[in-house]
Design an enzyme around this catalytic site. Structure first.
Site, mmCIF file in Angstrom:
data_model
loop_
_atom_site.group_PDB
_atom_site.id
_atom_site.type_symbol
_atom_site.label_atom_id
_atom_site.label_comp_id
_atom_site.label_asym_id
_atom_site.label_seq_id
_atom_site.Cartn_x
_atom_site.Cartn_y
_atom_site.Cartn_z
ATOM 1 N N CYS A 211 0.825 -1.208 0.000
ATOM 2 C CA CYS A 211 0.000 0.000 0.000
ATOM 3 C C CYS A 211 0.859 1.258 0.000
ATOM 4 O O CYS A 211 0.668 2.161 -0.823
ATOM 5 C CB CYS A 211 -0.928 -0.023 1.216
ATOM 6 S SG CYS A 211 -1.891 1.473 1.360
ATOM 7 N N CYS B 107 -1.621 1.713 -3.025
ATOM 8 C CA CYS B 107 -2.603 2.788 -2.825
ATOM 9 C C CYS B 107 -1.998 4.192 -2.830
ATOM 10 O O CYS B 107 -2.486 5.087 -3.516
ATOM 11 C CB CYS B 107 -3.320 2.633 -1.487
ATOM 12 S SG CYS B 107 -3.384 0.985 -0.802
ATOM 13 N N LYS C 213 -0.009 5.348 -6.026
ATOM 14 C CA LYS C 213 -1.006 5.348 -7.101
ATOM 15 C C LYS C 213 -1.907 6.579 -7.013
ATOM 16 O O LYS C 213 -2.139 7.281 -7.992
ATOM 17 C CB LYS C 213 -1.829 4.066 -6.995
ATOM 18 C CG LYS C 213 -2.962 3.963 -7.931
ATOM 19 C CD LYS C 213 -4.364 3.857 -7.454
ATOM 20 C CE LYS C 213 -4.890 3.808 -6.135
ATOM 21 N NZ LYS C 213 -5.782 2.734 -5.811
ATOM 22 N N TYR D 71 -9.495 -3.074 -10.891
ATOM 23 C CA TYR D 71 -9.355 -1.656 -10.573
ATOM 24 C C TYR D 71 -7.960 -1.113 -10.866
ATOM 25 O O TYR D 71 -7.802 0.035 -11.298
ATOM 26 C CB TYR D 71 -9.783 -1.384 -9.123
ATOM 27 C CG TYR D 71 -8.813 -1.800 -8.042
ATOM 28 C CD1 TYR D 71 -7.935 -0.889 -7.493
ATOM 29 C CD2 TYR D 71 -8.789 -3.102 -7.555
ATOM 30 C CE1 TYR D 71 -7.045 -1.257 -6.490
ATOM 31 C CE2 TYR D 71 -7.916 -3.487 -6.557
ATOM 32 C CZ TYR D 71 -7.041 -2.563 -6.027
ATOM 33 O OH TYR D 71 -6.164 -2.932 -5.046
ATOM 34 N N GLU E 253 -7.276 2.085 -13.201
ATOM 35 C CA GLU E 253 -6.661 3.280 -12.616
ATOM 36 C C GLU E 253 -5.439 3.734 -13.414
ATOM 37 O O GLU E 253 -5.292 4.922 -13.731
ATOM 38 C CB GLU E 253 -6.299 3.005 -11.158
ATOM 39 C CG GLU E 253 -7.548 2.884 -10.297
ATOM 40 C CD GLU E 253 -7.300 2.482 -8.850
ATOM 41 O OE1 GLU E 253 -8.201 2.661 -8.039
ATOM 42 O OE2 GLU E 253 -6.207 1.963 -8.548
ATOM 43 N N HIS F 55 -26.990 22.295 -0.206
ATOM 44 C CA HIS F 55 -27.033 22.812 -1.558
ATOM 45 C C HIS F 55 -26.112 24.008 -1.731
ATOM 46 O O HIS F 55 -26.020 24.827 -0.816
ATOM 47 C CB HIS F 55 -28.481 23.234 -1.865
ATOM 48 C CG HIS F 55 -28.662 23.730 -3.255
ATOM 49 N ND1 HIS F 55 -28.652 22.897 -4.348
ATOM 50 C CD2 HIS F 55 -28.852 24.992 -3.721
ATOM 51 C CE1 HIS F 55 -28.827 23.626 -5.434
ATOM 52 N NE2 HIS F 55 -28.959 24.903 -5.091
ATOM 53 N N GLU G 169 -25.646 16.105 -2.445
ATOM 54 C CA GLU G 169 -27.078 16.297 -2.173
ATOM 55 C C GLU G 169 -27.932 15.373 -3.041
ATOM 56 O O GLU G 169 -29.066 15.064 -2.700
ATOM 57 C CB GLU G 169 -27.503 17.758 -2.347
ATOM 58 C CG GLU G 169 -27.523 18.249 -3.783
ATOM 59 C CD GLU G 169 -27.993 19.707 -3.909
ATOM 60 O OE1 GLU G 169 -28.984 20.069 -3.265
ATOM 61 O OE2 GLU G 169 -27.345 20.468 -4.658
HETATM 62 C C1 LIG Z 1 -1.216 -0.731 -7.529
HETATM 63 C C2 LIG Z 1 -2.027 -1.061 -6.302
HETATM 64 C C3 LIG Z 1 -2.985 -0.175 -5.871
HETATM 65 C C4 LIG Z 1 -3.723 -0.468 -4.743
HETATM 66 N N1 LIG Z 1 -4.680 0.430 -4.351
HETATM 67 C C5 LIG Z 1 -5.414 0.181 -3.258
HETATM 68 C C6 LIG Z 1 -6.394 1.127 -2.800
HETATM 69 O O1 LIG Z 1 -6.596 2.167 -3.433
HETATM 70 N N2 LIG Z 1 -7.065 0.835 -1.660
HETATM 71 C C7 LIG Z 1 -6.853 -0.307 -0.947
HETATM 72 O O2 LIG Z 1 -7.483 -0.503 0.091
HETATM 73 N N3 LIG Z 1 -5.945 -1.227 -1.361
HETATM 74 C C8 LIG Z 1 -5.234 -1.005 -2.490
HETATM 75 N N4 LIG Z 1 -4.282 -1.931 -2.885
HETATM 76 C C9 LIG Z 1 -4.164 -3.210 -2.154
HETATM 77 C C10 LIG Z 1 -3.334 -3.052 -0.880
HETATM 78 O O3 LIG Z 1 -2.068 -2.536 -1.205
HETATM 79 C C11 LIG Z 1 -3.213 -4.394 -0.183
HETATM 80 O O4 LIG Z 1 -4.505 -4.910 0.054
HETATM 81 C C12 LIG Z 1 -2.482 -4.289 1.164
HETATM 82 O O5 LIG Z 1 -1.210 -3.735 1.006
HETATM 83 C C13 LIG Z 1 -2.387 -5.674 1.804
HETATM 84 O O6 LIG Z 1 -1.640 -5.610 2.982
HETATM 85 P P1 LIG Z 1 -0.852 -6.898 3.498
HETATM 86 O O7 LIG Z 1 -0.329 -6.544 4.839
HETATM 87 O O8 LIG Z 1 -1.685 -8.103 3.362
HETATM 88 O O9 LIG Z 1 0.340 -7.087 2.470
HETATM 89 P P2 LIG Z 1 1.435 -6.093 1.920
HETATM 90 O O10 LIG Z 1 1.123 -4.682 2.223
HETATM 91 O O11 LIG Z 1 1.635 -6.471 0.513
HETATM 92 O O12 LIG Z 1 2.725 -6.455 2.777
HETATM 93 C C14 LIG Z 1 3.371 -7.683 2.659
HETATM 94 C C15 LIG Z 1 4.850 -7.448 2.878
HETATM 95 O O13 LIG Z 1 5.486 -8.710 3.070
HETATM 96 C C16 LIG Z 1 6.764 -8.677 2.464
HETATM 97 N N5 LIG Z 1 7.172 -10.067 2.255
HETATM 98 C C17 LIG Z 1 6.642 -10.977 1.411
HETATM 99 N N6 LIG Z 1 7.211 -12.175 1.580
HETATM 100 C C18 LIG Z 1 8.146 -12.027 2.565
HETATM 101 C C19 LIG Z 1 9.043 -12.914 3.209
HETATM 102 N N7 LIG Z 1 9.070 -14.220 2.919
HETATM 103 N N8 LIG Z 1 9.868 -12.414 4.159
HETATM 104 C C20 LIG Z 1 9.838 -11.100 4.490
HETATM 105 N N9 LIG Z 1 8.985 -10.224 3.932
HETATM 106 C C21 LIG Z 1 8.126 -10.700 2.981
HETATM 107 C C22 LIG Z 1 6.527 -7.876 1.206
HETATM 108 O O14 LIG Z 1 7.741 -7.330 0.725
HETATM 109 C C23 LIG Z 1 5.557 -6.809 1.707
HETATM 110 O O15 LIG Z 1 6.231 -5.656 2.154
HETATM 111 C C24 LIG Z 1 -3.506 -1.671 -4.029
HETATM 112 C C25 LIG Z 1 -2.529 -2.569 -4.447
HETATM 113 C C26 LIG Z 1 -1.795 -2.268 -5.580
HETATM 114 C C27 LIG Z 1 -0.754 -3.239 -6.047
#
Ligand SMILES: Cc1cc2nc3c(=O)[nH]c(=O)nc-3n(C[C@H](O)[C@H](O)[C@H](O)COP(=O)(O)OP(=O)(O)OC[C@H]3O[C@@H](n4cnc5c(N)ncnc54)[C@H](O)[C@@H]3O)c2cc1C
Length: 449
Positions: free
Chosen positions: A43, A48, A51, A179, A183, A438, A443
């Site tokens: 994110c 997010c 983006k 999405y 986007e 308004h 509205e």
């Molecule tokens: C382009 C894009 C736009 C998005 N826009 C939106 C939005 O507008 N609104 C919204 O709500 N969501 C959005 N999302 C989705 C959102 O980013 C994810 O739902 C959210 O980040 C999920 O969080 P998480 O903690 O599950 O995983 P992540 O935030 O992906 O975190 C996982 C982390 O684990 C690390 N990792 C993976 N494997 C290992 C390992 N074996 N050892 C150590 N580290 C590891 C990764 O490097 C990463 O940093 C978007 C996603 C993308 C790709």
């Protein structure tokens, strides 16, 4: 000596992992987190946040057009991709620092390396080779862009690379119907790139109300985005001049500068060592969990995108928080997945909460649809003459609002507030009883006929 080195070891410092680490530490747990890329996760680093900044940057094109309609002379306005890209990346660096500080302030140990599971209570750090034991392991590794399989796919980029492009592509092909695809198609179209969107079916943004989606597609095409539905890439070839030649099965190949693949996101479980703890991922690679985020192994939990429930940041954060309260705060909590609002930051944006018209008709049979098809006041001088559309789906028997869907300027901002009304179980009458503010776009919500 303590039985384990840590009470909690979190794999992945993204939305879910950081929240879980901080809250568990606040409950008194000794916590460590491993992150293989950058603290903050998808994110903050490549989702997010950057983006939305690109969306803001690209919206100036439209704003400048409006400005002229309102009497401003906009002389010499031009766009420089490198300036926007570097500004966005600088802010991402700043946010990464803030997330790191939060972990530090909560006495969470951060290992900047990949971790894999070696047993129900142990992980191995890839860089140092060090093995660490923990009473509980939380898998919060997120998801990564799914890639199709065709010759030349290595020439294509994903949302991971798009924030670092050296040059703005003059011609961009975006592949996908979700999405993220919509986007980026909107961003680069607004910035002046020629954009062609390629999708396998003719259904875009499946989970959104299709009447709203149709309006978005109509506007997008009006703004010059080419749509190639029912199309699949057969191959991508790099030409001598550095351009990409994309074979879509037609007589002529399509010549573009970049191909951005955005066909979905796949849980990051490959090579994670789950089998060492008896956890079997599902068919998409997702980790099955119960309502309390517990996997088949009693000491291993999972939250966020890796569980493939609802792949959104606020959901991952709630799951991380509920996990930490349940396991370390003596307060067992589950996440309520009903009525989650979401948005597509297309141009204009669309947003929705609750049942779509199609879903409501299937579930309730007879429903009433109220809508407003209007021209936003701000666009009144615009040559585009784009119209907004708000829709409310109401249970005919009880009058309860089942869904709200909208497209138009600021739709996500307006919908977030409307989602509170839905969550509170309000009826259409409650909207009718509310006096309009308004003149505003919002509205329309209390004037729906
Ligand atoms: C382009 C894009 C736009 C998005 N826009 C939106 C939005 O507008 N609104 C919204 O709500 N969501 C959005 N999302 C989705 C959102 O980013 C994810 O739902 C959210 O980040 C999920 O969080 P998480 O903690 O599950 O995983 P992540 O935030 O992906 O975190 C996982 C982390 O684990 C690390 N990792 C993976 N494997 C290992 C390992 N074996 N050892 C150590 N580290 C590891 C990764 O490097 C990463 O940093 C978007 C996603 C993308 C790709």
């Amino acid at each position: 000596m303590a039985e384990f080195e840590y009470d909690l070891f979190v794999i992945g410092a993204g939305s879910g992992g950081v929240r879980a680490s901080r809250i568990a530490a606040g409950h008194g747990a000794k916590v460590a987190v491993a992150e293989e890329y950058r603290v903050g996760g998808t994110c903050v680093i490549r989702g997010c946040v950057p983006k939305k900044m690109l969306v803001y940057g690209s919206m100036f094109a439209e704003e400048l057009g409006h400005a002229e309609n309102y009497g401003w002379t906009v002389e010499g306005a031009k766009f420089d991709w490198a300036t926007l890209r570097d500004f966005v990346n600088r802010d991402v660096d700043r946010l990464e620092g803030l997330y790191g500080k939060t972990l530090e302030n909560n006495a969470v140990d951060v290992f900047a390396e990949r971790a894999t599971i070696t047993g129900p209570h142990s992980v191995k750090l890839a860089g140092s080779g060090r093995e660490i034991t923990a009473k509980v392991i939380l898998v919060a590794v997120g998801a990564r862009p799914a890639m199709p399989d065709f010759p030349g796919v290595e020439h294509c980029i994903t949302s991971n690379e798009v924030f670092h492009l050296e040059h703005q592509p003059k011609r961009l092909m975006v592949v996908g119907g979700g999405y993220i695809a919509m986007e980026f198609a909107g961003v680069f179209n607004a910035l002046g790139s020629e954009v062609v969107l390629v999708n396998r079916t003719d259904r875009i943004l499946r989970s959104y109300d299709q009447q709203i989606v149709e309006r978005m597609l109509h506007i997008a095409m009006g703004r010059g985005i080419q749509m190639r539905m029912h199309s699949l890439i057969k191959s991508v070839e790099k030409a001598e001049d550095g351009c990409l030649l994309v074979d879509l099965g037609d007589a002529d190949k399509v010549r573009v500068d970049q191909v951005l693949i955005a066909i979905g996101r796949q849980p990051n479980t490959e090579g994670l060592g789950l089998e060492a703890a008896g956890v079997q991922p599902g068919s998409k690679g997702e980790i099955p969990v119960d309502d309390y985020n517990r996997t088949a192994c009693g000491s291993i939990y999972a939250v966020g995108d890796v569980t493939d429930r609802v792949q959104l940041t606020p959901v991952a954060i709630r799951e991380g928080h509920a996990f930490a309260d349940s396991v370390f705060g003596n307060n067992p909590r589950t996440v309520d997945y009903s009525l989650i609002p979401s948005a597509v930051f297309s141009q204009p944006p669309l947003a929705g909460v609750g049942l779509t018209e199609e879903e409501a008709r299937q579930q309730y049979g007879s429903v009433k649809i109220y809508s407003s098809d209007f021209r936003p006041m701000k666009n009144i001088f615009s040559p585009h003459a784009e119209r907004g559309l708000y829709k409310m789906i109401v249970d005919e028997t009880t009058g309860k609002v089942l869904g709200i869907h909208m497209i138009g300027p600021e739709a996500p901002e307006i919908l977030q507030v409307a989602a509170v009304a839905l969550k509170a179980g309000l009826t259409k009458q409650a909207f009718d009883d509310t006096v309009a503010l308004h003149p505003s776009m919002a509205e329309e919500l209390v004037l729906l006929k």
